[in-house]
Design a protein around this motif. Structure first.
Motif, PDB file in Angstrom:
ATOM      1  N   ASP A  80       0.819  -1.214   0.000  1.00 49.16           N
ATOM      2  CA  ASP A  80       0.000   0.000   0.000  1.00 49.16           C
ATOM      3  C   ASP A  80       0.854   1.266   0.000  1.00 49.16           C
ATOM      4  O   ASP A  80       0.388   2.339   0.377  1.00 49.16           O
ATOM      5  N   LEU A  89      -8.579   7.708  -2.138  1.00 48.23           N
ATOM      6  CA  LEU A  89      -9.207   7.809  -0.815  1.00 48.23           C
ATOM      7  C   LEU A  89     -10.724   7.908  -0.925  1.00 48.23           C
ATOM      8  O   LEU A  89     -11.446   7.331  -0.102  1.00 48.23           O
ATOM      9  N   ARG A 126     -12.028   4.504  -1.177  1.00 46.23           N
ATOM     10  CA  ARG A 126     -11.837   3.727   0.056  1.00 46.23           C
ATOM     11  C   ARG A 126     -12.785   4.189   1.163  1.00 46.23           C
ATOM     12  O   ARG A 126     -13.225   3.377   1.978  1.00 46.23           O
ATOM     13  N   GLU A 170     -15.963   2.453   0.620  1.00 47.71           N
ATOM     14  CA  GLU A 170     -15.855   1.055   1.054  1.00 47.71           C
ATOM     15  C   GLU A 170     -15.970   0.926   2.568  1.00 47.71           C
ATOM     16  O   GLU A 170     -16.457  -0.087   3.081  1.00 47.71           O
ATOM     17  N   GLU A 171     -15.540   1.951   3.298  1.00 47.42           N
ATOM     18  CA  GLU A 171     -15.603   1.929   4.759  1.00 47.42           C
ATOM     19  C   GLU A 171     -16.944   2.425   5.296  1.00 47.42           C
ATOM     20  O   GLU A 171     -17.133   2.530   6.510  1.00 47.42           O
ATOM     21  N   MET A 173       2.239   8.014   3.799  1.00 50.89           N
ATOM     22  CA  MET A 173       1.763   7.151   2.717  1.00 50.89           C
ATOM     23  C   MET A 173       2.926   6.501   1.977  1.00 50.89           C
ATOM     24  O   MET A 173       2.808   5.402   1.447  1.00 50.89           O
ATOM     25  N   ASN A 194      -3.269   3.888   3.478  1.00 52.50           N
ATOM     26  CA  ASN A 194      -4.225   3.802   4.586  1.00 52.50           C
ATOM     27  C   ASN A 194      -3.637   4.363   5.863  1.00 52.50           C
ATOM     28  O   ASN A 194      -4.314   5.045   6.635  1.00 52.50           O
ATOM     29  N   HIS A 195      -2.369   4.060   6.101  1.00 51.27           N
ATOM     30  CA  HIS A 195      -1.713   4.510   7.337  1.00 51.27           C
ATOM     31  C   HIS A 195      -1.600   6.031   7.382  1.00 51.27           C
ATOM     32  O   HIS A 195      -1.819   6.644   8.432  1.00 51.27           O
ATOM     33  N   SER A 244      -3.489   8.167   5.839  1.00 52.76           N
ATOM     34  CA  SER A 244      -4.799   8.805   5.749  1.00 52.76           C
ATOM     35  C   SER A 244      -5.632   8.431   6.967  1.00 52.76           C
ATOM     36  O   SER A 244      -5.171   7.736   7.861  1.00 52.76           O
ATOM     37  N   ILE A 251      -8.071   6.444   6.850  1.00 46.42           N
ATOM     38  CA  ILE A 251      -8.620   5.110   6.646  1.00 46.42           C
ATOM     39  C   ILE A 251      -8.225   4.186   7.796  1.00 46.42           C
ATOM     40  O   ILE A 251      -9.071   3.465   8.358  1.00 46.42           O
ATOM     41  N   SER A 252      -6.948   4.207   8.178  1.00 45.39           N
ATOM     42  CA  SER A 252      -6.506   3.337   9.276  1.00 45.39           C
ATOM     43  C   SER A 252      -7.149   3.750  10.592  1.00 45.39           C
ATOM     44  O   SER A 252      -7.491   2.904  11.429  1.00 45.39           O
ATOM     45  N   GLN A 280     -10.680   2.336  10.414  1.00 42.16           N
ATOM     46  CA  GLN A 280     -10.741   0.870  10.508  1.00 42.16           C
ATOM     47  C   GLN A 280     -10.570   0.374  11.936  1.00 42.16           C
ATOM     48  O   GLN A 280     -11.274  -0.531  12.375  1.00 42.16           O
TER      49      GLN A 280
END
Length: 444
Positions: free
Chosen positions: A31, A69, A72, A75-76, A128, A134-135, A137, A139-140, A143
């Motif tokens: 990623d 993003l 993603r 998706e989340e 990134m 993900n880390h 942004s 997103i992590s 999650q």
């Protein structure tokens, strides 16, 4: 007297496609953003002697990241909402925010308020290239918080310039790259009503969401703020804290720009002291208590040298566990945190104006820095009397009086440390992040 020998060269604008492959990059299996020709290397900014070219190329990369993003976030389970309400993003000046689709159903909500120079949902492009898109942004962040059954409301303090040509709100960096160098911002044409600056944006969004967060179905609200975002929250809560205080569980401020002088509300001041934490750029291991009262709330190190990398690297192991602790024990989630031994000595000398005097109404095992001097005659008399009786005075307690022993694992480690005649200093690397237990320095 100076005379121009050569006329100024007017260069044509260079445009780059918002396409990873055409720019020479890809996202690898870890990623990470990497160069196609040099898979071990990340994004390279300086590729041309003309700065304007580098700037335009970076903007094309940023657009690629934004598109990744956006997909993603969907998706989340998060959806973009455009404010002011009813705005058409194709034609009306508006700002997007992200709201989870289950916001009305969850019991806990994480409200994220970022800084003023990042795109929506971004913490650090630098990260990134390191641990992944993900880390770097949100997103992590999302999650891991979803596992604790959080819903989300993500504000957008960074994209505060509206471009009619692009048909969307952008960061100043994107605005500058998309227009001519040193672009002029029209305060009417290029601003979104009610979102002209960070304070107005925070005010408008929280007022818009208020009915869904603290209305009939009250929720437990946790704020994760960064930089100017926290300043905007403080300004809003100074006026509106009475409405929100029964619903807010905790506030985290990361490298905040607010100071004690900005916190006018006495209720908010007390809340920050008891259920707020600040995390700053500092070389000590993550979670080490720092004697710094700029933010009113207790302050901790992060072992980071860039403010933008703090949340990506401290969220999962330091910040989220504290939010869970607030949920379990809201009245005791901010116990005394041990500082290094040298700092304790400086505190005893009232170094920097700090005082370790406890207020009469506060449990001495849950202390806060106080602006008042510990020097009046009654207090001095009490101190001398306690010492004569073989006791200790506040600020001079042993480790057993300072460490929070609610957790069995912490208690076992603290007891072992006491048996080995250890004393407090900075945290060690063995997991005592909230205890500050370490071996005593050798005696001279």
């Amino acid at each position: 007297m100076f005379r121009r020998i050569k006329p100024i060269e007017h260069r044509e604008e260079v445009d780059f496609p918002a396409d990873f492959k055409k720019l020479g990059y890809f996202i690898n299996s870890q990623d990470q953003i990497r160069q196609i020709e040099k898979p071990s290397e990340g994004f390279e900014y300086y590729v041309h002697r003309v700065e304007r070219v580098n700037e335009k190329r970076r903007e094309a990369m940023d657009e690629c990241i934004r598109r990744v993003l956006d997909a993603r976030f969907v998706e989340e389970g998060l959806t973009k909402h455009f404010l002011p309400p009813g705005s058409d993003p194709a034609s009306d000046p508006c700002v997007p925010i992200l709201i989870s689709n289950d916001l009305d159903d969850v019991e806990k909500v994480l409200v994220v308020i970022g800084n003023t120079y990042d795109d929506l949902g971004v913490w650090s492009v630098r990260e990134m290239e390191g641990l992944g898109v993900n880390h770097g942004s949100m997103i992590s962040t999302i999650q891991t918080a979803k596992k604790e059954k959080f819903g989300f409301a993500i504000l957008n303090c960074g994209q505060n310039v509206y471009s009619p040509e692009m048909g969307r709100a952008v960061t100043y960096r994107s605005w500058k790259a998309a227009t001519k160098p040193s672009p002029h911002i029209d305060e009417v044409k290029n601003r979104v009503p009610g979102h002209e600056n960070v304070q107005k944006h925070v005010n408008s969004v929280l007022e818009e969401l208020k009915g869904r967060l603290i209305g009939k179905k009250k929720k437990k609200i946790y704020f994760l703020t960064y930089g100017w975002g926290c300043w905007g929250l403080v300004k809003y809560m100074n006026v509106n804290f009475a409405e929100w205080k029964s619903s807010i569980e905790a506030i985290i401020a990361v490298e905040s720009t607010h100071t004690a002088a900005d916190v006018i509300s006495s209720d908010l001041r007390h809340f920050l002291t008891t259920r707020g934490r600040a995390y700053i750029v500092h070389s000590d291991p993550p979670g080490t208590f720092i004697p710094d009262k700029r933010f009113i709330c207790q302050t901790f190190s992060t072992a980071q040298i860039y403010s933008e990398t703090i949340i990506p690297n401290a969220w999962k192991d330091v910040m989220l566990p504290w939010f869970k602790r607030v949920e379990e024990d809201p009245e005791g989630c901010n116990p005394v945190m041990l500082v290094d031994w040298e700092s304790v000595e400086r505190l005893k000398e009232e170094w920097g104006g700090y005082s370790a005097k406890p207020k009469d109404t506060i449990d001495p095992n849950k202390w806060a820095f106080d602006d008042e001097e510990y020097s009046d005659e009654n207090n001095d008399h009490d101190r001398e009397q306690k010492l004569k009786e073989g006791g200790t005075v506040f600020g001079e307690e042993g480790l057993e009086d300072m460490v929070d022993l609610r957790d069995a694992e912490q208690a076992a480690k603290a007891n072992r440390a006491l048996q080995e005649n250890e004393r407090p200093r900075t945290v060690t690397g063995d997991g005592l992040k909230e205890m500050g237990v370490g071996k005593a320095a050798p005696s001279a």
